[in-house]
Design a protein around this motif. Structure first.
Motif, PDB file in Angstrom:
ATOM      1  N   UNK A 194       0.876  -1.177   0.000  1.00 52.71           N
ATOM      2  CA  UNK A 194       0.000   0.000   0.000  1.00 52.71           C
ATOM      3  C   UNK A 194       0.905   1.216   0.000  1.00 52.71           C
ATOM      4  N   UNK A 195       0.655   2.129  -0.940  1.00 53.24           N
ATOM      5  CA  UNK A 195       1.514   3.295  -1.083  1.00 53.24           C
ATOM      6  C   UNK A 195       0.691   4.570  -1.128  1.00 53.24           C
ATOM      7  N   UNK A 196       1.150   5.589  -0.433  1.00 49.88           N
ATOM      8  CA  UNK A 196       0.576   6.931  -0.551  1.00 49.88           C
ATOM      9  C   UNK A 196       1.544   7.763  -1.368  1.00 49.88           C
ATOM     10  N   UNK A 197       1.067   8.284  -2.476  1.00 47.58           N
ATOM     11  CA  UNK A 197       1.945   8.934  -3.450  1.00 47.58           C
ATOM     12  C   UNK A 197       1.485  10.353  -3.761  1.00 47.58           C
ATOM     13  N   UNK A 198       2.443  11.150  -4.229  1.00 46.35           N
ATOM     14  CA  UNK A 198       2.127  12.472  -4.732  1.00 46.35           C
ATOM     15  C   UNK A 198       1.804  12.409  -6.212  1.00 46.35           C
ATOM     16  N   UNK A 199       1.502  13.558  -6.778  1.00 44.90           N
ATOM     17  CA  UNK A 199       1.109  13.667  -8.179  1.00 44.90           C
ATOM     18  C   UNK A 199       2.208  13.151  -9.107  1.00 44.90           C
ATOM     19  N   UNK A 200       1.799  12.393 -10.130  1.00 42.61           N
ATOM     20  CA  UNK A 200       2.738  11.957 -11.162  1.00 42.61           C
ATOM     21  C   UNK A 200       3.504  10.687 -10.861  1.00 42.61           C
ATOM     22  N   UNK A 201       3.231  10.038  -9.730  1.00 41.57           N
ATOM     23  CA  UNK A 201       3.944   8.813  -9.375  1.00 41.57           C
ATOM     24  C   UNK A 201       3.315   7.615 -10.088  1.00 41.57           C
ATOM     25  N   UNK A 202       4.157   6.751 -10.640  1.00 40.59           N
ATOM     26  CA  UNK A 202       3.689   5.514 -11.272  1.00 40.59           C
ATOM     27  C   UNK A 202       4.079   4.333 -10.390  1.00 40.59           C
ATOM     28  N   UNK A 203       3.082   3.627  -9.837  1.00 40.53           N
ATOM     29  CA  UNK A 203       3.404   2.458  -9.020  1.00 40.53           C
ATOM     30  C   UNK A 203       3.905   1.317  -9.903  1.00 40.53           C
ATOM     31  N   UNK A 204       3.547   1.315 -11.187  1.00 38.62           N
ATOM     32  CA  UNK A 204       4.108   0.304 -12.096  1.00 38.62           C
ATOM     33  C   UNK A 204       5.627   0.446 -12.174  1.00 38.62           C
ATOM     34  N   UNK A 205       6.111   1.684 -12.131  1.00 36.87           N
ATOM     35  CA  UNK A 205       7.560   1.902 -12.149  1.00 36.87           C
ATOM     36  C   UNK A 205       8.203   1.440 -10.855  1.00 36.87           C
ATOM     37  N   UNK A 206       7.484   1.626  -9.730  1.00 38.87           N
ATOM     38  CA  UNK A 206       8.005   1.134  -8.456  1.00 38.87           C
ATOM     39  C   UNK A 206       8.178  -0.375  -8.507  1.00 38.87           C
ATOM     40  N   UNK A 207       7.161  -1.085  -9.037  1.00 44.58           N
ATOM     41  CA  UNK A 207       7.242  -2.542  -9.136  1.00 44.58           C
ATOM     42  C   UNK A 207       8.404  -2.968 -10.031  1.00 44.58           C
ATOM     43  N   UNK A 208       8.529  -2.326 -11.176  1.00 45.07           N
ATOM     44  CA  UNK A 208       9.607  -2.653 -12.125  1.00 45.07           C
ATOM     45  C   UNK A 208      10.982  -2.442 -11.492  1.00 45.07           C
ATOM     46  N   UNK A 209      11.164  -1.270 -10.861  1.00 47.62           N
ATOM     47  CA  UNK A 209      12.482  -0.928 -10.323  1.00 47.62           C
ATOM     48  C   UNK A 209      12.843  -1.766  -9.100  1.00 47.62           C
ATOM     49  N   UNK A 210      11.856  -2.083  -8.260  1.00 47.61           N
ATOM     50  CA  UNK A 210      12.129  -2.947  -7.115  1.00 47.61           C
ATOM     51  C   UNK A 210      12.540  -4.339  -7.588  1.00 47.61           C
ATOM     52  N   UNK A 211      11.867  -4.825  -8.633  1.00 56.38           N
ATOM     53  CA  UNK A 211      12.229  -6.133  -9.174  1.00 56.38           C
ATOM     54  C   UNK A 211      13.658  -6.179  -9.671  1.00 56.38           C
ATOM     55  N   UNK A 212      14.069  -5.094 -10.325  1.00 64.35           N
ATOM     56  CA  UNK A 212      15.460  -5.038 -10.805  1.00 64.35           C
ATOM     57  C   UNK A 212      16.438  -4.989  -9.635  1.00 64.35           C
ATOM     58  N   UNK A 213      16.102  -4.173  -8.616  1.00 66.62           N
ATOM     59  CA  UNK A 213      17.000  -4.061  -7.464  1.00 66.62           C
ATOM     60  C   UNK A 213      17.110  -5.383  -6.701  1.00 66.62           C
ATOM     61  N   UNK A 214      16.023  -6.157  -6.683  1.00 62.82           N
ATOM     62  CA  UNK A 214      16.038  -7.436  -5.985  1.00 62.82           C
ATOM     63  C   UNK A 214      16.663  -8.546  -6.819  1.00 62.82           C
ATOM     64  N   UNK A 215      16.928  -8.251  -8.095  1.00 62.31           N
ATOM     65  CA  UNK A 215      17.578  -9.221  -8.975  1.00 62.31           C
ATOM     66  C   UNK A 215      16.666 -10.315  -9.472  1.00 62.31           C
ATOM     67  N   UNK A 216      15.350 -10.083  -9.408  1.00 63.02           N
ATOM     68  CA  UNK A 216      14.426 -11.139  -9.829  1.00 63.02           C
ATOM     69  C   UNK A 216      13.340 -10.626 -10.772  1.00 63.02           C
ATOM     70  N   UNK A 217      13.342  -9.309 -11.046  1.00 56.19           N
ATOM     71  CA  UNK A 217      12.331  -8.656 -11.885  1.00 56.19           C
ATOM     72  C   UNK A 217      10.943  -8.741 -11.241  1.00 56.19           C
ATOM     73  N   UNK A 218       9.990  -7.965 -11.793  1.00 51.47           N
ATOM     74  CA  UNK A 218       8.637  -7.959 -11.244  1.00 51.47           C
ATOM     75  C   UNK A 218       7.699  -7.103 -12.072  1.00 51.47           C
ATOM     76  N   UNK A 219       6.415  -7.368 -11.920  1.00 49.07           N
ATOM     77  CA  UNK A 219       5.396  -6.573 -12.610  1.00 49.07           C
ATOM     78  C   UNK A 219       4.109  -6.581 -11.794  1.00 49.07           C
ATOM     79  N   UNK A 220       3.279  -5.572 -12.032  1.00 50.18           N
ATOM     80  CA  UNK A 220       1.998  -5.430 -11.327  1.00 50.18           C
ATOM     81  C   UNK A 220       0.994  -6.463 -11.841  1.00 50.18           C
ATOM     82  N   UNK A 221       0.339  -7.173 -10.917  1.00 46.83           N
ATOM     83  CA  UNK A 221      -0.728  -8.094 -11.315  1.00 46.83           C
ATOM     84  C   UNK A 221      -2.083  -7.625 -10.809  1.00 46.83           C
ATOM     85  N   UNK A 222      -2.094  -6.663  -9.904  1.00 45.27           N
ATOM     86  CA  UNK A 222      -3.366  -6.090  -9.445  1.00 45.27           C
ATOM     87  C   UNK A 222      -3.077  -4.707  -8.887  1.00 45.27           C
TER      88      UNK A 222
END
Length: 329
Positions: free
Chosen positions: A175-203
């Motif tokens: 659960x994220x509280x975000x300001x204007x212009x934030x993409x949670x899809x980008x958060x998922x993508x970038x966290x996946x890269x940082x964790x070394x396993x990749x990731x994408x939004x499913x819901x």
């Protein structure tokens, strides 16, 4: 020559907010058109696009409430989203095709929690290729669908909070509280890269926008039921002739229309007498009285008789209207 009269707007002069619980699969533009049609409203718009694959809150402004849209769009937004680890897609959600796949061990709860502080506060992120960002005048998602190769510049956005809700072997719900212009899809993508396993939004579901929360939301099913209850009764001859019953009683639908002023809770409120409200609606300033009245306020709104009268500013102890509201109708 006699000046041509403007065309009378088609529809009802209904004004206010409908906090629509958008179903998954429906686009934001489609949702606005549907609500405008149900209410037979003269004018409608929305505050903050929601992807077709996302569900949840899409605040829709009717009539004069469209003047308050910027105040809702600039407000906080809260999302609940599930990230599946192991695959990165072209769209950063389930609509795209896989571009990166990992056989690496899925991250543990401790791995994810250790990374989360990096994604709170002011962060730099690159919006998804499939987004409404404009590239040389074109929407990024249009260019991406045409196979164009392009880059989107990173930008600074604000994530006020990021919490881990639950976790399974290959999926984590946040659960994220975000300001204007934030993409949670980008958060998922970038966290996946940082964790070394990749990731994408499913819901993905939005549950708060500005001053509105889940308690304010209404479903399409509820709105259609209210519309059906207000439809005229046709004779057998009219039905046989193919006539469609129109909505003639909008009272049930109007129960779901919220006061336009609810979008302005972060602004200073100027309560007016009936006489002052009349002056303000004519575009005239009014002097503020009272010990607590401010001498200056860059943005304020005036109310009278329980209704929104105008948006404006307080200068030299006067409320000076900039945008006047005609009422709900």
């Amino acid at each position: 020559m006699t000046a041509r009269r403007g065309k009378k707007p088609k529809g009802r002069p209904v004004s206010g907010w409908v906090i629509f619980d958008k179903p998954r699969g429906m686009g934001s533009t489609e949702a606005v058109s549907k609500i405008k049609w149900l209410y037979f409203a003269q004018k409608a718009g929305h505050a903050g696009t929601l992807d077709p694959l996302a569900s949840g809150m899409l605040p829709i402004a009717l009539g004069d409430a469209t003047k308050t849209v910027p105040y809702v769009m600039d407000g906080r937004k809260v999302y609940q989203f599930a990230v599946r680890w192991g695959v990165e897609t072209t769209t950063d959600d389930t609509e795209g095709t896989a571009v990166n796949v990992s056989d690496a061990t899925r991250p543990s709860r401790a791995d994810v929690e250790a990374l989360m502080p990096r994604y709170t506060g002011e962060i730099s992120q690159v919006p998804p290729q499939f987004s409404a960002i404009k590239i040389d005048g074109n929407r990024a998602y249009d260019l991406a669908r045409e196979g164009e190769v392009f880059e989107i510049a990173a930008r600074t956005v604000t994530v006020h909070s990021l919490d881990l809700v639950e976790m399974t072997e290959d999926t984590t719900v946040f659960e994220a509280e975000c300001g204007k212009g934030t993409y949670v899809r980008s958060i998922a993508r970038d966290m996946g890269r940082d964790l070394g396993c990749f990731g994408h939004i499913v819901d993905l579901r939005r549950i708060v926008v500005g001053a509105f929360d889940e308690a304010d939301m209404v479903t399409l099913e509820d709105l259609e039921m209210a519309a059906d209850e207000g439809r005229e009764t046709l004779t057998e001859e009219e039905v046989e002739a193919g006539a469609k019953p129109r909505v003639v009683d909008f009272s049930g639908l109007d129960e779901y229309v919220l006061d336009p002023a609810l979008a302005l809770t972060d602004l200073y409120e100027v309560p007016l007498t009936d006489e002052q409200a009349g002056r303000v609606r004519s575009g005239n300033p009014v002097l503020l009285r009272g010990r607590d009245a401010p001498a200056f306020c860059e943005e304020a709104y005036a109310t009278g008789g329980g209704r929104l009268v105008a948006l404006g500013a307080v200068e030299e102890g006067e409320f000076r209207p900039k945008r006047v509201f005609g009422g709900r109708g």
